[in-house]
Scaffold this active site. Sequence first.
Site, PDB file in Angstrom:
ATOM      1  N   GLU A  93       3.375   8.964  -7.176  1.00 37.03           N
ATOM      2  CA  GLU A  93       4.726   8.413  -7.217  1.00 37.03           C
ATOM      3  C   GLU A  93       4.943   7.581  -8.478  1.00 37.03           C
ATOM      4  O   GLU A  93       3.996   7.008  -9.019  1.00 37.03           O
ATOM      5  CB  GLU A  93       4.970   7.552  -5.972  1.00 37.03           C
ATOM      6  CG  GLU A  93       4.952   8.411  -4.715  1.00 37.03           C
ATOM      7  CD  GLU A  93       5.262   7.628  -3.445  1.00 37.03           C
ATOM      8  OE1 GLU A  93       6.118   8.100  -2.684  1.00 37.03           O
ATOM      9  OE2 GLU A  93       4.662   6.568  -3.225  1.00 37.03           O
ATOM     10  N   CYS A 106       7.282   2.252 -13.695  1.00 40.92           N
ATOM     11  CA  CYS A 106       5.947   1.939 -13.187  1.00 40.92           C
ATOM     12  C   CYS A 106       5.215   3.280 -13.002  1.00 40.92           C
ATOM     13  O   CYS A 106       5.608   4.100 -12.179  1.00 40.92           O
ATOM     14  CB  CYS A 106       6.089   1.186 -11.868  1.00 40.92           C
ATOM     15  SG  CYS A 106       4.508   0.700 -11.174  1.00 40.92           S
ATOM     16  N   CYS A 113      -6.856   5.918  -5.105  1.00 42.80           N
ATOM     17  CA  CYS A 113      -7.617   4.911  -5.851  1.00 42.80           C
ATOM     18  C   CYS A 113      -8.924   4.655  -5.121  1.00 42.80           C
ATOM     19  O   CYS A 113      -8.958   4.621  -3.893  1.00 42.80           O
ATOM     20  CB  CYS A 113      -6.811   3.610  -5.944  1.00 42.80           C
ATOM     21  SG  CYS A 113      -7.656   2.320  -6.916  1.00 42.80           S
ATOM     22  N   CYS A 117      -8.916  -1.990  -2.169  1.00 45.21           N
ATOM     23  CA  CYS A 117      -8.366  -3.323  -1.876  1.00 45.21           C
ATOM     24  C   CYS A 117      -7.676  -3.264  -0.507  1.00 45.21           C
ATOM     25  O   CYS A 117      -6.910  -2.330  -0.239  1.00 45.21           O
ATOM     26  CB  CYS A 117      -7.369  -3.736  -2.958  1.00 45.21           C
ATOM     27  SG  CYS A 117      -8.091  -3.639  -4.608  1.00 45.21           S
ATOM     28  N   CYS A 120      -3.627  -2.863   0.035  1.00 40.14           N
ATOM     29  CA  CYS A 120      -2.881  -1.902  -0.794  1.00 40.14           C
ATOM     30  C   CYS A 120      -2.801  -0.526  -0.137  1.00 40.14           C
ATOM     31  O   CYS A 120      -3.825   0.023   0.293  1.00 40.14           O
ATOM     32  CB  CYS A 120      -3.579  -1.802  -2.149  1.00 40.14           C
ATOM     33  SG  CYS A 120      -2.944  -0.497  -3.206  1.00 40.14           S
ATOM     34  N   CYS A 381       5.460  -2.994  -5.092  1.00 40.82           N
ATOM     35  CA  CYS A 381       4.046  -3.090  -5.476  1.00 40.82           C
ATOM     36  C   CYS A 381       3.147  -2.806  -4.291  1.00 40.82           C
ATOM     37  O   CYS A 381       3.315  -3.405  -3.230  1.00 40.82           O
ATOM     38  CB  CYS A 381       3.704  -4.514  -5.926  1.00 40.82           C
ATOM     39  SG  CYS A 381       4.524  -5.033  -7.390  1.00 40.82           S
TER      40      CYS A 381
HETATM   41  N1  SAH Z   1      -4.872  -0.886  -9.758  1.00 43.69           N
HETATM   42  C1  SAH Z   1      -4.166  -1.862 -10.504  1.00 43.69           C
HETATM   43  C2  SAH Z   1      -2.688  -1.570 -10.637  1.00 43.69           C
HETATM   44  C3  SAH Z   1      -1.954  -1.038  -9.458  1.00 43.69           C
HETATM   45  S1  SAH Z   1      -1.473  -2.136  -8.211  1.00 43.69           S
HETATM   46  C4  SAH Z   1      -4.377  -3.231  -9.898  1.00 43.69           C
HETATM   47  O1  SAH Z   1      -4.850  -3.294  -8.784  1.00 43.69           O
HETATM   48  O2  SAH Z   1      -4.100  -4.201 -10.588  1.00 43.69           O
HETATM   49  C5  SAH Z   1      -0.298  -3.239  -8.982  1.00 43.69           C
HETATM   50  C6  SAH Z   1      -0.309  -4.644  -8.374  1.00 43.69           C
HETATM   51  O3  SAH Z   1       0.188  -4.624  -7.023  1.00 43.69           O
HETATM   52  C7  SAH Z   1      -1.691  -5.257  -8.306  1.00 43.69           C
HETATM   53  O4  SAH Z   1      -1.657  -6.607  -8.689  1.00 43.69           O
HETATM   54  C8  SAH Z   1      -2.019  -5.128  -6.846  1.00 43.69           C
HETATM   55  O5  SAH Z   1      -2.993  -6.045  -6.433  1.00 43.69           O
HETATM   56  C9  SAH Z   1      -0.685  -5.384  -6.209  1.00 43.69           C
HETATM   57  N2  SAH Z   1      -0.571  -4.932  -4.821  1.00 43.69           N
HETATM   58  C10 SAH Z   1      -1.311  -4.013  -4.176  1.00 43.69           C
HETATM   59  N3  SAH Z   1      -0.888  -3.881  -2.905  1.00 43.69           N
HETATM   60  C11 SAH Z   1       0.145  -4.740  -2.757  1.00 43.69           C
HETATM   61  C12 SAH Z   1       1.028  -5.041  -1.674  1.00 43.69           C
HETATM   62  N4  SAH Z   1       0.931  -4.410  -0.514  1.00 43.69           N
HETATM   63  N5  SAH Z   1       1.977  -5.972  -1.873  1.00 43.69           N
HETATM   64  C13 SAH Z   1       2.107  -6.576  -3.076  1.00 43.69           C
HETATM   65  N6  SAH Z   1       1.327  -6.317  -4.141  1.00 43.69           N
HETATM   66  C14 SAH Z   1       0.352  -5.420  -3.969  1.00 43.69           C
HETATM   67 FE1  SF4 Z   2      -6.408   0.472  -6.397  1.00 42.18          FE
HETATM   68 FE2  SF4 Z   2      -4.470  -0.656  -4.951  1.00 42.18          FE
HETATM   69 FE3  SF4 Z   2      -6.667  -2.039  -5.527  1.00 42.18          FE
HETATM   70 FE4  SF4 Z   2      -4.915  -1.466  -7.497  1.00 42.18          FE
HETATM   71  S1  SF4 Z   2      -4.548  -2.746  -5.683  1.00 42.18           S
HETATM   72  S2  SF4 Z   2      -7.138  -1.251  -7.563  1.00 42.18           S
HETATM   73  S3  SF4 Z   2      -4.201   0.560  -6.804  1.00 42.18           S
HETATM   74  S4  SF4 Z   2      -6.586  -0.195  -4.255  1.00 42.18           S
END
Ligand code: SAH
Ligand code: SF4
Length: 390
Positions: A93, A106, A113, A117, A120, A381
């Site tokens: 996406e 974006c 991934c 985390c 996410c 995000c």
């Molecule tokens: N993988 C990279 C970039 C993609 S995520 C990273 O993790 O930085 C972009 C941002 O969104 C990151 O700061 C991530 O921690 C945050 N993010 C992930 N899941 C989220 C959520 N459910 N709500 C708000 N931010 C989130």
């Molecule tokens: Fe991957 Fe989501 Fe963690 Fe970014 S926040 S590194 S996209 S699992």
Amino acid sequence: MPNPALYDMTLADLEALMRDWGQPAFRARQIYRQLYVNLADDPALMTDLSTRLRGRLAAETTLGGMRLVRTQEADGGTTRKALFALPDGAVVETVLMVYPDRATVCVSTQAGCAMGCIFCATGTLGLLRNLSAGEMVAQALWASRELRALQISNVELRLQKAEDDGHRIDSLPDSQFSVLNAQSRRLSNIVFMGMGEAMANYDRWWAAVQRLHDPQGFNMGARSMTVSTVGLANGIRRLAGEGLPINLAISLHAPDDALRSALLPINDRFPLAELLAATRAYTTQTGRRVSFEYVLLQGRNDHPHQALALAKLLRGHTAEGADRGVPLLCHVNLIPWNPVPGSPLGRSEHQRVAAFQQVLVDYGVACTVRVERGAEIAAACGQLAGLSVE
Ligand code: SAH
Ligand code: SF4
């Protein structure tokens, strides 16, 4: 051998292809301009080429094979999400956000991934595969085309309204019209913050940055591009040595190793001390400020004492609390967590966000709260999972 993908080629690659085809080198430059300046998404549109050459491009090359499956809009049309299917069936996406003074895309760098985390949506998928440079480039080009199409419909709207109201078209201010005005007509920023971890796909991702930056083509300024990393210290050190000054954002999300490891498993591999050492090396070497992202999860990482610990960490205080550290050149971006289906986590309430921010500001750490876009179409995000909302 599959047909070569034009979006995966540098100008030099295209020149080599034209040489193979017995064409002069300037044809390559024409094609390159068609792709990156005119935004042609079909050789048939490259009308400065001969019909024969257009036919050969159509028969023997592809753009890269990303198929736009659908687009969705939110926030009055100012947030638009695209779902692309890759040739092997994976989906990714891309989100376009139009603001009064700019337009930002974006871009995803991986399908899924591997980082896991816990907050996410993309992380729940695991890694399906790395995207190619061309597949990242294609997303930025989609956004530019989408903006162009919006601009056309905006002009149509304006004409219609002028006619309805019996006005001359130029007597109507921009602000009266849908989503675009003079500053947001062109794609102004690219953020690599969609699905995936760019620095886990470093070479392809960097090739995409270089392609999009190329002044002979798309010409996106380096300072208008930003990468967000989960904290791959080796990638941060590598980025510090690159020739292009793109912006760096780092997902921090916790002020201590125990909590950070519980939220971001990669912290076991690159603990805070190592991550911050790499970040310091980066700011020293480049003179550029970094952003730290901090997702606020109710009751997990949003207590005022955690804000204080974060402030001390970033102000460079030593473990003993002595006030003699060197502050990191940084800014904190607080992100109230966007809900992920099935997750037991909660989004911090407004007052908790404000209180957290206040602690940081009082301690001298620059700090803003990210304004959310596209939550109702799962475009905010961390919500990109490629299977949301039918
Ligand atoms: N993988 C990279 C970039 C993609 S995520 C990273 O993790 O930085 C972009 C941002 O969104 C990151 O700061 C991530 O921690 C945050 N993010 C992930 N899941 C989220 C959520 N459910 N709500 C708000 N931010 C989130
Ligand atoms: Fe991957 Fe989501 Fe963690 Fe970014 S926040 S590194 S996209 S699992």
